[in-house]
Motif scaffolding. Sequence first.
Motif, PDB file in Angstrom:
ATOM      1  N   ARG A  50       0.831  -1.209   0.000  1.00 18.42           N
ATOM      2  CA  ARG A  50       0.000   0.000   0.000  1.00 18.42           C
ATOM      3  C   ARG A  50       0.864   1.258   0.000  1.00 18.42           C
ATOM      4  NH1 ARG A  50      -2.938   2.409   4.901  1.00 18.42           N
ATOM      5  NH2 ARG A  50      -4.315   3.978   3.997  1.00 18.42           N
ATOM      6  N   LEU A  51       1.983   1.217   0.715  1.00 18.25           N
ATOM      7  CA  LEU A  51       2.876   2.369   0.773  1.00 18.25           C
ATOM      8  C   LEU A  51       3.375   2.740  -0.618  1.00 18.25           C
ATOM      9  CD1 LEU A  51       4.165   4.210   2.980  1.00 18.25           C
ATOM     10  CD2 LEU A  51       6.175   2.732   2.863  1.00 18.25           C
ATOM     11  N   LEU A  52       3.711   1.739  -1.411  1.00 17.28           N
ATOM     12  CA  LEU A  52       4.164   1.997  -2.785  1.00 17.28           C
ATOM     13  C   LEU A  52       3.067   2.657  -3.608  1.00 17.28           C
ATOM     14  CD1 LEU A  52       6.235   1.675  -5.101  1.00 17.28           C
ATOM     15  CD2 LEU A  52       5.246  -0.584  -5.516  1.00 17.28           C
ATOM     16  N   VAL A  53       1.835   2.156  -3.487  1.00 18.65           N
ATOM     17  CA  VAL A  53       0.725   2.735  -4.246  1.00 18.65           C
ATOM     18  C   VAL A  53       0.542   4.200  -3.879  1.00 18.65           C
ATOM     19  CG1 VAL A  53      -1.758   2.629  -4.684  1.00 18.65           C
ATOM     20  CG2 VAL A  53      -0.443   0.505  -4.480  1.00 18.65           C
ATOM     21  N   HIS A  54       0.529   4.505  -2.594  1.00 20.40           N
ATOM     22  CA  HIS A  54       0.333   5.884  -2.148  1.00 20.40           C
ATOM     23  C   HIS A  54       1.492   6.768  -2.589  1.00 20.40           C
ATOM     24  CE1 HIS A  54      -3.088   5.695   0.968  1.00 20.40           C
ATOM     25  NE2 HIS A  54      -3.163   4.616   0.197  1.00 20.40           N
ATOM     26  N   ASP A  55       2.680   6.220  -2.650  1.00 17.77           N
ATOM     27  CA  ASP A  55       3.826   6.993  -3.122  1.00 17.77           C
ATOM     28  C   ASP A  55       3.666   7.338  -4.605  1.00 17.77           C
ATOM     29  OD1 ASP A  55       6.481   8.150  -2.846  1.00 17.77           O
ATOM     30  OD2 ASP A  55       7.198   6.470  -4.042  1.00 17.77           O
ATOM     31  N   CYS A  56       3.363   6.340  -5.412  1.00 20.16           N
ATOM     32  CA  CYS A  56       3.327   6.542  -6.867  1.00 20.16           C
ATOM     33  C   CYS A  56       2.211   7.481  -7.308  1.00 20.16           C
ATOM     34  CB  CYS A  56       3.175   5.200  -7.572  1.00 20.16           C
ATOM     35  SG  CYS A  56       4.636   4.126  -7.447  1.00 20.16           S
ATOM     36  N   PHE A  57       1.079   7.478  -6.614  1.00 19.92           N
ATOM     37  CA  PHE A  57      -0.068   8.277  -7.040  1.00 19.92           C
ATOM     38  C   PHE A  57       0.090   9.763  -6.751  1.00 19.92           C
ATOM     39  CE2 PHE A  57      -4.010   5.997  -8.414  1.00 19.92           C
ATOM     40  CZ  PHE A  57      -3.414   4.775  -8.669  1.00 19.92           C
ATOM     41  N   VAL A  58       1.035  10.149  -5.923  1.00 18.98           N
ATOM     42  CA  VAL A  58       1.127  11.562  -5.535  1.00 18.98           C
ATOM     43  C   VAL A  58       2.216  12.310  -6.307  1.00 18.98           C
ATOM     44  CG1 VAL A  58       1.475  13.180  -3.618  1.00 18.98           C
ATOM     45  CG2 VAL A  58       0.116  11.101  -3.286  1.00 18.98           C
ATOM     46  N   GLU A  59       3.454  11.986  -6.099  1.00 19.41           N
ATOM     47  CA  GLU A  59       4.537  12.694  -6.804  1.00 19.41           C
ATOM     48  C   GLU A  59       5.206  11.797  -7.834  1.00 19.41           C
ATOM     49  OE1 GLU A  59       5.111  15.774  -6.550  1.00 19.41           O
ATOM     50  OE2 GLU A  59       4.177  16.363  -4.655  1.00 19.41           O
ATOM     51  N   GLY A  60       4.600  10.665  -8.138  1.00 12.50           N
ATOM     52  CA  GLY A  60       5.277   9.658  -8.929  1.00 12.50           C
ATOM     53  C   GLY A  60       6.035   8.739  -7.991  1.00 12.50           C
ATOM     54  N   CYS A  61       6.601   7.667  -8.520  1.00  6.30           N
ATOM     55  CA  CYS A  61       7.298   6.676  -7.684  1.00  6.30           C
ATOM     56  C   CYS A  61       8.689   7.190  -7.345  1.00  6.30           C
ATOM     57  CB  CYS A  61       7.380   5.339  -8.420  1.00  6.30           C
ATOM     58  SG  CYS A  61       5.776   4.730  -9.000  1.00  6.30           S
ATOM     59  N   ASP A  62       8.751   8.072  -6.348  1.00 11.12           N
ATOM     60  CA  ASP A  62      10.015   8.747  -6.047  1.00 11.12           C
ATOM     61  C   ASP A  62      10.356   8.737  -4.560  1.00 11.12           C
ATOM     62  OD1 ASP A  62       8.169  10.532  -5.046  1.00 11.12           O
ATOM     63  OD2 ASP A  62       9.028  12.306  -6.029  1.00 11.12           O
ATOM     64  N   GLY A  63       9.663   7.904  -3.784  1.00 10.22           N
ATOM     65  CA  GLY A  63       9.981   7.813  -2.362  1.00 10.22           C
ATOM     66  C   GLY A  63       9.596   9.023  -1.541  1.00 10.22           C
ATOM     67  N   SER A  64       8.771   9.920  -2.091  1.00 15.17           N
ATOM     68  CA  SER A  64       8.413  11.140  -1.357  1.00 15.17           C
ATOM     69  C   SER A  64       7.591  10.838  -0.109  1.00 15.17           C
ATOM     70  CB  SER A  64       7.656  12.113  -2.270  1.00 15.17           C
ATOM     71  OG  SER A  64       6.532  11.491  -2.867  1.00 15.17           O
ATOM     72  N   ILE A  65       6.866   9.716  -0.096  1.00 15.34           N
ATOM     73  CA  ILE A  65       6.044   9.374   1.073  1.00 15.34           C
ATOM     74  C   ILE A  65       6.898   8.953   2.267  1.00 15.34           C
ATOM     75  CG2 ILE A  65       5.747   6.905   0.601  1.00 15.34           C
ATOM     76  CD1 ILE A  65       2.756   7.336   1.381  1.00 15.34           C
TER      77      ILE A  65
ATOM     78  N   PRO B  67      27.131   1.940  -0.533  1.00 15.30           N
ATOM     79  CA  PRO B  67      26.763   3.261  -0.015  1.00 15.30           C
ATOM     80  C   PRO B  67      26.542   4.295  -1.111  1.00 15.30           C
ATOM     81  CG  PRO B  67      29.090   2.801   0.366  1.00 15.30           C
ATOM     82  CD  PRO B  67      28.486   1.527  -0.114  1.00 15.30           C
ATOM     83  N   GLY B  68      25.437   5.034  -0.987  1.00 16.05           N
ATOM     84  CA  GLY B  68      25.168   6.149  -1.881  1.00 16.05           C
ATOM     85  C   GLY B  68      24.817   5.781  -3.304  1.00 16.05           C
ATOM     86  N   VAL B  69      24.373   4.547  -3.533  1.00 18.27           N
ATOM     87  CA  VAL B  69      24.149   4.074  -4.904  1.00 18.27           C
ATOM     88  C   VAL B  69      22.674   3.844  -5.228  1.00 18.27           C
ATOM     89  CG1 VAL B  69      24.559   2.142  -6.489  1.00 18.27           C
ATOM     90  CG2 VAL B  69      26.435   3.029  -5.098  1.00 18.27           C
ATOM     91  N   VAL B  70      21.957   3.193  -4.313  1.00 20.11           N
ATOM     92  CA  VAL B  70      20.588   2.746  -4.596  1.00 20.11           C
ATOM     93  C   VAL B  70      19.573   3.702  -3.981  1.00 20.11           C
ATOM     94  CG1 VAL B  70      18.945   0.843  -4.410  1.00 20.11           C
ATOM     95  CG2 VAL B  70      21.398   0.366  -4.619  1.00 20.11           C
ATOM     96  N   SER B  71      18.617   4.135  -4.780  1.00 18.03           N
ATOM     97  CA  SER B  71      17.608   5.086  -4.310  1.00 18.03           C
ATOM     98  C   SER B  71      16.588   4.423  -3.396  1.00 18.03           C
ATOM     99  CB  SER B  71      16.876   5.713  -5.495  1.00 18.03           C
ATOM    100  OG  SER B  71      16.054   4.750  -6.148  1.00 18.03           O
ATOM    101  N   CYS B  72      15.987   5.221  -2.538  1.00 13.49           N
ATOM    102  CA  CYS B  72      14.900   4.734  -1.682  1.00 13.49           C
ATOM    103  C   CYS B  72      13.685   4.374  -2.526  1.00 13.49           C
ATOM    104  CB  CYS B  72      14.534   5.801  -0.659  1.00 13.49           C
ATOM    105  SG  CYS B  72      15.894   6.230   0.454  1.00 13.49           S
ATOM    106  N   ALA B  73      13.481   5.087  -3.621  1.00 13.59           N
ATOM    107  CA  ALA B  73      12.355   4.797  -4.524  1.00 13.59           C
ATOM    108  C   ALA B  73      12.485   3.392  -5.100  1.00 13.59           C
ATOM    109  CB  ALA B  73      12.301   5.832  -5.641  1.00 13.59           C
ATOM    110  N   ASP B  74      13.689   3.006  -5.506  1.00  9.77           N
ATOM    111  CA  ASP B  74      13.910   1.650  -6.017  1.00  9.77           C
ATOM    112  C   ASP B  74      13.750   0.615  -4.913  1.00  9.77           C
ATOM    113  OD1 ASP B  74      14.282   2.166  -8.700  1.00  9.77           O
ATOM    114  OD2 ASP B  74      16.471   2.259  -8.583  1.00  9.77           O
ATOM    115  N   ILE B  75      14.229   0.928  -3.730  1.00 12.76           N
ATOM    116  CA  ILE B  75      14.105  -0.009  -2.611  1.00 12.76           C
ATOM    117  C   ILE B  75      12.638  -0.231  -2.269  1.00 12.76           C
ATOM    118  CG2 ILE B  75      14.523  -0.265  -0.121  1.00 12.76           C
ATOM    119  CD1 ILE B  75      17.285   0.998  -0.613  1.00 12.76           C
ATOM    120  N   LEU B  76      11.826   0.820  -2.310  1.00 15.25           N
ATOM    121  CA  LEU B  76      10.394   0.678  -2.049  1.00 15.25           C
ATOM    122  C   LEU B  76       9.731  -0.198  -3.107  1.00 15.25           C
ATOM    123  CD1 LEU B  76       7.812   1.301  -0.545  1.00 15.25           C
ATOM    124  CD2 LEU B  76       7.731   3.541  -1.691  1.00 15.25           C
TER     125      LEU B  76
END
Length: 337
Positions: free
Chosen positions: A63-78, A118-127
């Motif tokens: 559900r967290l992924l869905v709510h993330d993608c619907f607002v600012e796009g799938c960018d980990g903003s949530i 370290p410093g390579v993988v985005s939170c958006a990809d991890i989500l």
Amino acid sequence: MNAIPLVVLIVALLLVGVELGFVKAQLSVNFYDQTCPNVDAIVTGTITKLAEQSNVVPPSTLRLLVHDCFVEGCDGSILISSTATNLAERDAPDNQNFPQAPFDAIVEAKKAVEVVCPGVVSCADILAMSARDAVVFTGGPFWNVSKGRRDGLVSNAFRVAGRLPQASFDTRLLADNFAQVNLTVPDIVVLSGGHTIGVSHCNQFTDRLYNFSSFQQTDPSMDPSFVRTLKTQCPQVGKIPSTVQLFDVTTPFVFDNAYFKNLQQGLGLLFSDQVLFNDPFTRQFVNQLIASEEVFFQAFVDAMIKMTSIGVKTGTDGEIRRDCTAFNPPTVFKDHS
């Protein structure tokens, strides 16, 4: 729901396909092959361990992924935490009933990845990977997650309103809402199948029990015994909004097509669930998914790949967050002249 003219639907799907094709070209299953080749295994190991400890983790992470993608796009903003100067997306009214578990799960997965890469993988990809692992853990299909998303630089609570589908939506409102992010009516039905796991809060469906319309107290499309059970758990007087009820009363912790079979029996928990079977236009898609779990699984994979391409930041857009809960601090360049 009014039928959509076939020629209009075909043209719309072709246009969406062109746009999504461009996004997919920017994302790649092999994006981290050189910089973090074991990232999928690291994330899967973390999410699996946490899911074994709590059955809240799988459905809430999806559900967290869905709510993330619907607002600012799938960018980990949530995932961003609020500060004294910014009320973040996660604290918007539509997101306030999230448990802490999925946020902690992503933070733990990020920490595990940072140890190795370290410093390579985005939170958006991890989500995106974590949501896939949540589905697999509960018995659902596996898919290769395309990667290369970067983390967004905006997370504001006021930007959430009007972007997320609501429990009270009928099929026309659902179609309008999903169309904002280039998702189709079949996508609505398939992605709603994610409700085969998880729970909803009483205040999301009590109107169906006590105040359905000026003519009927209870939604007549609900199974009578289901109504009696829900009224016991969500009483009209003194009800606690945080009280929860399982979406799928038959196999609540298994990712399968029972959700759609339940709709056929009047066991949809939310109005926006049951309406998918009540409406003749969407019922045809529900019936296809009832008939074959294999068809549902493949359709779900396709819809998730499509959904996780919404509004992604790639290339030099956004950033790779060091901490999923906070934007990176500004870089300070020192003048050594």
